[in-house]
Design a protein around this motif. Structure first.
Motif, PDB file in Angstrom:
ATOM      1  N   LYS A 136       0.861  -1.224   0.060  1.00 54.32           N
ATOM      2  CA  LYS A 136       0.032   0.080   0.025  1.00 54.32           C
ATOM      3  C   LYS A 136       1.026   1.267  -0.203  1.00 54.32           C
ATOM      4  CE  LYS A 136      -3.702   2.284   2.526  1.00 54.32           C
ATOM      5  NZ  LYS A 136      -4.747   2.104   3.671  1.00 54.32           N
ATOM      6  N   GLU A 139       2.464   1.855  -3.246  1.00 56.78           N
ATOM      7  CA  GLU A 139       1.612   1.835  -4.295  1.00 56.78           C
ATOM      8  C   GLU A 139       2.175   0.831  -5.312  1.00 56.78           C
ATOM      9  OE1 GLU A 139       1.330   5.663  -5.968  1.00 56.78           O
ATOM     10  OE2 GLU A 139       0.652   6.540  -4.050  1.00 56.78           O
ATOM     11  N   PRO A 141       0.014  -2.182  -6.659  1.00 55.77           N
ATOM     12  CA  PRO A 141      -1.237  -2.786  -6.914  1.00 55.77           C
ATOM     13  C   PRO A 141      -1.196  -4.158  -7.229  1.00 55.77           C
ATOM     14  CG  PRO A 141      -0.924  -1.241  -8.546  1.00 55.77           C
ATOM     15  CD  PRO A 141       0.056  -1.026  -7.506  1.00 55.77           C
ATOM     16  N   GLU A 142      -0.070  -4.490  -8.104  1.00 60.14           N
ATOM     17  CA  GLU A 142       0.182  -5.905  -8.685  1.00 60.14           C
ATOM     18  C   GLU A 142       0.357  -6.714  -7.475  1.00 60.14           C
ATOM     19  OE1 GLU A 142       2.169  -3.290  -9.860  1.00 60.14           O
ATOM     20  OE2 GLU A 142       1.064  -2.816 -11.510  1.00 60.14           O
ATOM     21  N   ALA A 144      -0.215  -6.114  -4.420  1.00 57.11           N
ATOM     22  CA  ALA A 144      -1.284  -6.285  -3.229  1.00 57.11           C
ATOM     23  C   ALA A 144      -2.060  -7.508  -3.920  1.00 57.11           C
ATOM     24  CB  ALA A 144      -2.005  -4.786  -3.290  1.00 57.11           C
ATOM     25  N   ALA A 145      -2.367  -7.296  -5.089  1.00 58.21           N
ATOM     26  CA  ALA A 145      -3.330  -8.600  -5.841  1.00 58.21           C
ATOM     27  C   ALA A 145      -3.038  -9.754  -5.437  1.00 58.21           C
ATOM     28  CB  ALA A 145      -3.629  -8.165  -7.261  1.00 58.21           C
TER      29      ALA A 145
END
Length: 151
Positions: A136, A139, A141-142, A144-145
């Protein structure tokens, strides 16, 4: 050569000043320990596994709390991480900054290593600087997914 480690922690001490301490290390022992951590940093899996087979703890920890696993993960050595896990390294061990191997893999944006650690049971919420928080904060997101897939 005998190596003195803190009882139960596999942590060696470089800063002991008490002359009565029984677990202080000489220069040769310190150099040897540094060379072991260098093997993890360099990804010298075969040499490192040989030393572990000969009795070096898989969870050997430096004075900052970094384990062989954390150093290998931070430096992106997936094979070394896998070997250390096979040798019984604690996947959820945290260093003195409250970071673990999974946090390092996420921070370094190593998806394959992140998946490996998660598949072997790494806790993405463990520690103040955990993998979820790092994904987070930076940043990512890949990653985090990827973490979400294992929750």
């Amino acid at each position: 050569m005998s190596l003195a480690c803190h009882k139960g922690a596999s942590r060696y001490d470089l800063g002991m000043t008490d002359s009565n301490a029984t677990n202080s290390l000489n220069d040769e022992e310190i150099a040897f320990l540094h060379s072991i951590f260098d093997l993890a940093r360099e990804g010298s899996t075969e040499k490192l596994m040989l030393l572990i087979d000969q009795g070096i703890p898989a969870d050997l920890t430096d004075p900052k709390g970094d384990t062989l696993l954390i150093l290998a993960a931070y430096n992106g050595h997936n094979d070394t991480v896998a070997g250390l896990l096979e040798q019984g390294a604690d996947i959820n061990r945290l260093n003195d900054k409250d970071q673990g191997a999974l946090t390092c893999a996420v921070f370094r944006q190593n998806e394959a290593l992140t998946r490996l650690l998660l598949s072997k049971g790494a806790d993405p919420h463990l520690g103040a600087q955990n993998a979820v928080a790092v994904a987070k904060m930076f940043e990512l997101p890949e990653l985090a997914a990827v973490i979400e897939e294992y929750l």
